[in-house]
Design an enzyme around this catalytic site. Sequence first.
Site, short mmCIF file in Angstrom:
data_model
loop_
_atom_site.label_atom_id
_atom_site.label_comp_id
_atom_site.label_asym_id
_atom_site.label_seq_id
_atom_site.Cartn_x
_atom_site.Cartn_y
_atom_site.Cartn_z
N HIS A 269 0.83 -1.20 0.00
CA HIS A 269 0.00 0.00 0.00
C HIS A 269 0.88 1.25 0.00
O HIS A 269 2.02 1.23 0.44
CB HIS A 269 -0.89 0.03 1.24
CG HIS A 269 -1.85 -1.12 1.33
ND1 HIS A 269 -2.94 -1.25 0.50
CD2 HIS A 269 -1.87 -2.21 2.13
CE1 HIS A 269 -3.59 -2.35 0.79
NE2 HIS A 269 -2.96 -2.97 1.78
N CYS A 311 -0.32 2.33 -4.42
CA CYS A 311 -1.16 3.47 -4.76
C CYS A 311 -0.32 4.74 -4.69
O CYS A 311 0.55 4.88 -3.82
CB CYS A 311 -2.34 3.57 -3.80
SG CYS A 311 -3.53 2.24 -3.95
#
Length: 557
Positions: A269, A311
Amino acid sequence: FFVPGSKHFFLCCFPRVNALRTNKHSPAQPSNMKLLLAATMVASAAAASAGTCADTPTPHTKFDDANPIDTPKAHDSDDCCSACAENSECKAWTFEAAGLARSARCYLHSSDSLPTHSGGSFTCATHSPATPAPSSAPSPAAPPGEGQNWVVIAAGSKTYGNYRHQADACHAYQVVKAGGVPESNIILMMEDDVANDQENPFPGKLFNKPTAEGTPGVDVYDGCKVDYKGSVVTAQLFLDVITGNAEKAGGKVLKSGPNDKVFINFVDHGGAGIIEFPNGDFLHAKDLNDGLQTMHDNKMYKKLVFYMEACESGSMFQGLLPTDINVFATTAANAEESSWGTYCPPDDMVNGKSLNSCLGDLYSVNWMEDADTQTGLDRTLEEQYEYIVKVTNKSHPLQFGTTTFESDKVADYLAPKKEGDDDDEDVTGEDAPVRRAVDTHDIELVQDFYKYIRAESQGKTADEKKALAEQLVSLIESRQAADERFSTLADTVSTMEPEFDADTSSIDADCVKTAYTAFADSCGGFDSYSLKYSHQIADLCLTYSADTVTKVVDELC
């Protein structure tokens, strides 16, 4: 029901509705309406995976146009791109992302030769089809004995819900191992808590790709040697490993030299200027680039290739990675968008069993399945990047750093000693499949939804099914709370006078660290969903001091 913005209708059927009703013989269940809301949100996430912009956007840039031909409504750059495609006069477009006190805006232009200038919240693109550049001739193979190959692979998450990251990492390990990089020169760090998790229907195994019933699939965990696992896996450990600090790392580190090639792969992430590790603090963009600069200054490589899956991964290099230190980096997404998971429920079947988790990430699966073939290994770095851009159709991969060696073959870094195999199946050409994908911020929702839907078929008891339903509803409520919290932050900031003019070309890295620390202390930190709002925290440092940002964030929670 109709999902707003999706252009699709969905029909959801809930069989055996009476089973959800509370009576004296069965445990109380979440209301049908809450479960229907869950279905709506999952369908919305699925709808988001259908189609995206084919234009090549330029982030942080806008076209100067005093008289745009139209300003249609758009939630994101893909919507703006689609609006341009539907307007016969449109030759270019500019999208301005929503900010703390403004709505998103889309501008359509009748010319593709307008002047441009930089702007932190803008993305623009010309709508004319891009003409592919001719491929550069591959550089000659390095003479024997010129240097060694070294590889560092890091998966930055933990728990079974993040199955895909450790499967990606072990697949990458298998790619370079099969390519002839000696295991002594491969360093792998990950929590290593997924393969033997009680939720795994294949204990001790990891799969990065689904297979049909009757086909066992490829266990990427078999022979995947983890050098650092558990609580020691932190951002600081990663920096110590890549900079060769054996004393601090306490184990295997890079011992590469000035004639060596280094490949680094990170999966997990991320947010605005940060990537996560399973333990400890974030790795901040400035610290990562400082580490790469240290490697260069200490002559730890001749050329370095970095592939990053996260991301907003573009924010880790944009405006920070020098172009003259021989680092070629590509990212799964630009600085302002999500990356995407793939092989997610309902496509998570291996030999007839559902794993209830995404098996891979779109960008990572694309480059690795390409590298599994001789066709992929024979590509140049630039050719593989262009291929990844083509098939990673839900986000916008970017490249950064030094491009003078982009004509090097992929095999020079991933498979220096692998013999060519003419029998390799080429699934990477014009007919390469476009995989279904799910926005990373929605993966937990999709996975929990399918766990509930599959509960009976997977032999769950009534109490276990009830717990899954409650878990799903709790997740939805948590997402709603995050939406409301950051809406409150936007309202608060809209009433404040900026302390100084915003400079989108640079941001105070120390202020950003302070802001994220304050958010973690006051609000408990980010989860996989609320990370989508990380830019709102970081952007405060564009116009406010660290002290002011800390006070605002403290009051938020």
